[in-house]
Design a protein around this motif. Structure first.
Motif, short mmCIF file in Angstrom:
data_model
loop_
_atom_site.label_atom_id
_atom_site.label_comp_id
_atom_site.label_asym_id
_atom_site.label_seq_id
_atom_site.Cartn_x
_atom_site.Cartn_y
_atom_site.Cartn_z
N VAL A 61 6.89 -6.62 -3.09
CA VAL A 61 5.80 -6.22 -4.03
C VAL A 61 5.88 -7.19 -5.14
CG1 VAL A 61 4.37 -4.73 -5.40
CG2 VAL A 61 5.76 -3.89 -3.29
N ARG A 62 4.72 -8.21 -5.45
CA ARG A 62 4.75 -9.20 -6.43
C ARG A 62 4.24 -8.94 -7.85
NH1 ARG A 62 5.72 -14.40 -4.07
NH2 ARG A 62 5.93 -15.13 -5.81
N LEU A 110 -3.48 2.44 -10.00
CA LEU A 110 -2.54 1.35 -9.83
C LEU A 110 -3.19 0.40 -8.70
CD1 LEU A 110 1.04 2.88 -9.94
CD2 LEU A 110 -0.05 1.46 -11.84
N VAL A 111 -2.97 -1.18 -9.13
CA VAL A 111 -3.13 -1.86 -8.07
C VAL A 111 -2.00 -2.74 -7.70
CG1 VAL A 111 -4.18 -3.56 -9.53
CG2 VAL A 111 -4.69 -3.95 -6.94
N SER A 112 -1.53 -3.13 -6.64
CA SER A 112 -0.36 -3.77 -6.44
C SER A 112 -0.58 -4.97 -5.36
CB SER A 112 0.78 -2.71 -5.73
OG SER A 112 0.52 -2.26 -4.65
N ALA A 113 0.08 -6.05 -5.57
CA ALA A 113 0.04 -7.21 -4.55
C ALA A 113 1.38 -7.45 -4.00
CB ALA A 113 -0.54 -8.46 -5.44
N SER A 165 -1.32 -8.04 1.40
CA SER A 165 -2.13 -6.81 1.26
C SER A 165 -2.23 -6.82 -0.31
CB SER A 165 -1.73 -5.67 2.07
OG SER A 165 -0.67 -5.03 1.34
N ILE A 166 -3.40 -6.03 -0.65
CA ILE A 166 -3.48 -5.41 -2.13
C ILE A 166 -3.50 -3.94 -1.64
CG2 ILE A 166 -4.87 -5.18 -4.20
CD1 ILE A 166 -5.99 -8.36 -2.86
N LYS A 167 -2.79 -3.02 -2.72
CA LYS A 167 -3.04 -1.57 -2.48
C LYS A 167 -3.33 -0.90 -3.74
CE LYS A 167 0.28 -1.38 1.46
NZ LYS A 167 -0.67 -1.35 2.31
N PHE A 200 -6.21 3.22 -0.76
CA PHE A 200 -6.67 2.29 0.33
C PHE A 200 -6.15 1.00 0.21
CE2 PHE A 200 -9.61 2.14 -3.21
CZ PHE A 200 -9.81 0.79 -3.36
N SER A 201 -6.17 0.09 0.93
CA SER A 201 -5.77 -1.38 0.94
C SER A 201 -6.84 -2.37 1.16
CB SER A 201 -4.72 -1.48 2.25
OG SER A 201 -3.49 -0.80 2.11
#
Length: 390
Positions: A105-106, A117-120, A125-127, A138-139
């Protein structure tokens, strides 16, 4: 040429990480600073005269980013161990693990209301996650290579992401669809973020460039080539009038976006500068480098009164349908290169106190699972807990 009183000043270096610093984030009251590192830890620095540091250990691999929640009661971190963690920033080290990504996870970032939260990730994917329920919602899939960064717009309706597929994409969080995409054939963006009013996006390019995109008109507004190596991060001043950049050339640059010019070049790190962030009010900023140092700076150059600008931003964010029509930058997208004169700030010569003793470090090992966050918001802030612990 700016006077010395207006120049940014290095307040102090913060040393405690054993490897490169990958992220920095100020608490809402600017009393604390959170940092993440390749040494698998994140740290909270208490920025008082008697500076203290708290090291949180729990991730199994390098920590790639960290961010305080808007009200300062939570921390989010991302890691190469494929997880996102939510932390209560207290001496008990309570954290909750969010699993779902299948690769490193970057980045991780809160929405401006602190609810999501948003993760890349390198899994392309982006979650999006619920903070209160601590679960995946969702993704988003369309990137064809590793996703380096993802950020919410100020009103939470959009997400900007950048990827090694050389695109910067804009997503509608309601419809869960990609509504726009900017392609940079010269290289990929390491980082992207919205300006404070949500009208523009700045991207930090691996090809040494910084670009400002207008999402209303779907066009490139400004293009700066002021660094001699890849740009790793950018941060908007809360007024929206300045942008600070961090580069692998070892420098920070401060750009005046209204004038379309470089105004400061800051030295201090020994090696690449990986991250930079302004405090919420803009009076300070902090940078993290591959040298393992965190440098804390006083802004100074933003001496004009921008409080009314901030209030205006907030009004527009909450009343207008996106995209917003607030900021108009008067420059066409011509190239701004580093030949333009800027003020050089080098702490080796300009700052007398660069030998401040390193603060004592308290190491805290994660105690997993603070359960649901039903009672969490009654937890005291980081500042009061640290005051009690002293």
């Amino acid at each position: 040429m700016a006077s010395a009183l207006e120049d940014p000043v290095l307040l102090r270096p913060l040393r405690g990480h054993r490897a490169a610093v990958t992220g920095v984030s100020f608490s809402a009251d600017t009393a604390g600073l959170a940092t993440s590192s390749l040494d698998r830890s994140l740290m909270i620095w208490k920025l008082k005269k008697q500076c203290r540091a708290y090291k949180f250990v729990g991730h199994e691999e390098a920590v790639t980013s960290v961010q305080f929640s808007p009200e300062g009661r939570l921390l989010a971190s991302s890691s190469q161990d494929r997880t996102v963690r939510l932390w209560i920033p207290c001496i008990h080290g309570e954290s909750s693990v969010l699993k779902g990504h299948t690769a490193s996870v970057r980045s991780v970032s809160f929405s401006h209301d602190g609810q999501f939260l948003v993760s890349a990730s390198n899994d392309k994917s982006i979650k999006i996650w619920s903070v209160h329920r601590q679960r995946h919602l969702f993704s988003l899939f369309q990137h064809t290579h590793w996703v380096r960064c993802a950020k919410f717009s100020p009103d939470g309706r959009l997400i900007a992401s950048c990827s090694e597929d050389k695109s910067v994409k804009i997503w509608d969080t309601t419809n869960k669809t990609c509504i726009d995409s900017f392609i940079d054939y010269g290289g990929f963006a390491n980082f992207a973020d919205f300006n404070p009013s949500g009208t523009c996006i700045a991207s930090a390019g691996s090809n040494h460039t910084v670009k400002l995109w207008d999402i209303r008109m779907n066009k490139l507004l400004q293009h700066y080539r002021v660094h001699r190596a890849g740009v790793n991060c950018v941060s908007f001043h809360p007024s929206g009038n300045y942008l600070i950049t961090a580069s692998s050339d070892g420098t920070l640059k401060i750009l005046d976006l209204l004038e379309g010019r470089l105004i400061y070049t800051l030295h201090g790190h020994k090696g690449p500068v990986l991250f930079v962030a302004f405090s919420k009010g803009g009076e300070k900023f902090a940078s993290g480098g591959a040298d393992g140092q965190v440098l804390l700076w006083k802004t100074n150059f933003d001496s004009f009164d921008y409080k009314e600008v901030l209030k205006h931003h907030i009004r527009r964010i909450h009343t207008d349908d996106p995209p917003h029509l607030l900021d108009i930058y008067p420059r066409s997208p011509h190239l701004h290169d580093e030949k333009l004169q800027s003020v050089e700030v080098n702490p080796t010569f300009d700052v007398t106190d660069t030998q401040t003793p390193d603060p004592p470090v308290v190491e805290i090992t994660s105690s997993l699972a603070f359960g649901t966050l039903y009672g969490f918001y009654k937890v005291k802030s980081m500042g009061s807990l640290l005051e009690e612990e002293r």
